[in-house]
Design a protein around this motif. Structure first.
Motif, PDB file in Angstrom:
ATOM      1  N   LYS A 154      23.425  61.958  39.120  1.00  0.00           N
ATOM      2  CA  LYS A 154      22.224  61.747  38.312  1.00  0.00           C
ATOM      3  C   LYS A 154      21.580  60.402  38.640  1.00  0.00           C
ATOM      4  O   LYS A 154      20.362  60.325  38.882  1.00  0.00           O
ATOM      5  N   LYS A 209      32.862  65.681  36.042  1.00  0.00           N
ATOM      6  CA  LYS A 209      31.971  64.928  35.162  1.00  0.00           C
ATOM      7  C   LYS A 209      31.556  63.608  35.799  1.00  0.00           C
ATOM      8  O   LYS A 209      30.388  63.188  35.692  1.00  0.00           O
ATOM      9  N   ALA A 226      25.236  53.372  36.105  1.00  0.00           N
ATOM     10  CA  ALA A 226      26.073  54.475  35.641  1.00  0.00           C
ATOM     11  C   ALA A 226      27.296  54.005  34.860  1.00  0.00           C
ATOM     12  O   ALA A 226      27.973  54.821  34.223  1.00  0.00           O
ATOM     13  N   ILE A 260      27.664  62.434  36.748  1.00  0.00           N
ATOM     14  CA  ILE A 260      27.032  61.184  36.328  1.00  0.00           C
ATOM     15  C   ILE A 260      26.521  60.400  37.535  1.00  0.00           C
ATOM     16  O   ILE A 260      25.379  59.911  37.553  1.00  0.00           O
ATOM     17  N   GLU A 292      28.045  55.038  31.087  1.00  0.00           N
ATOM     18  CA  GLU A 292      28.463  56.432  30.923  1.00  0.00           C
ATOM     19  C   GLU A 292      29.851  56.675  31.501  1.00  0.00           C
ATOM     20  O   GLU A 292      30.650  57.429  30.935  1.00  0.00           O
TER      21      GLU A 292
END
Length: 201
Positions: free
Chosen positions: A143, A136, A111, A140, A114
């Protein structure tokens, strides 16, 4: 017939009383039962019950008032454990426990690009609010946590102390590291990982 029913009810009441006295004489629950209760509560998202099994130090970082589900809830839900050994004295105990959960070091590695883009973008003028950044970041992390198959498996000597007839799990860096999938050993390398670590035990 009525007298027979009364006798039976009386005998049942006496038996229940004897059972209650016998159970009370057994004293506190076994230390391994407290470990199971605490870890099962974490896995189920029941933070109040989990807190009742740990010492006061755990309450400094485990926020039982948090109502929204976050990455830590997914992490705990993926946890499994095995009690390997129990050593108990009068008021102390060690419960050797193998804890398996998501490998958060691997999750953060995947991650990180990102997360860094998010952080640099905000510095570059996106001017997101703290709440927006938090949302946010969690998006991330969630995910990659859902995608990963990497596991962290650690065996920990869980220490307990008997406090007022109840066993209490003693918070330690080793235990927290195992519960958070190695997140504790990662360290505070970047501000993004610092955010994640403050949301965990």
């Amino acid at each position: 017939m009525k007298n027979k029913g009364t006798v039976r009810r009386s005998l049942a009441a006496i038996l229940a009383l004897i059972m209650a006295v016998a159970l009370a004489a057994c004293g506190a629950a076994k230390p391994e039962d407290t470990v199971k209760k605490g870890l099962d509560a974490l896995k189920a998202g029941d933070r109040d019950t989990a807190l009742s099994c740990f010492d006061s130090k755990a309450g400094e970082t485990l926020d039982s008032e948090e109502s929204e589900k976050g990455p830590e809830d997914l992490l705990y839900s993926k946890m499994s454990y095995t009690i390997k050994d129990v050593q108990a004295d009068k008021d102390t105990a060690t419960v050797k426990t193998e804890i398996e959960t998501l490998d958060m070091n691997k999750v953060l590695e995947k991650a990180m690009t990102e997360l860094m883009q998010l952080a640099m973008g905000n510095i570059g003028g996106q001017d997101m609010s703290e709440a927006e950044m938090t949302a946010k970041t969690e998006e991330i992390l969630l995910k990659y946590m859902k995608e990963t198959t990497d596991k962290s498996v650690k065996t920990v000597d869980v220490q307990l102390k008997l406090d007022k007839d109840a066993w209490q799990i003693q918070t330690s860096d080793e235990l927290m590291d195992a519960l958070t999938g190695g997140l504790g050993s990662l360290g505070l390398l970047l501000s993004t990982s610092l955010y994640v670590s403050t949301r965990y035990f």
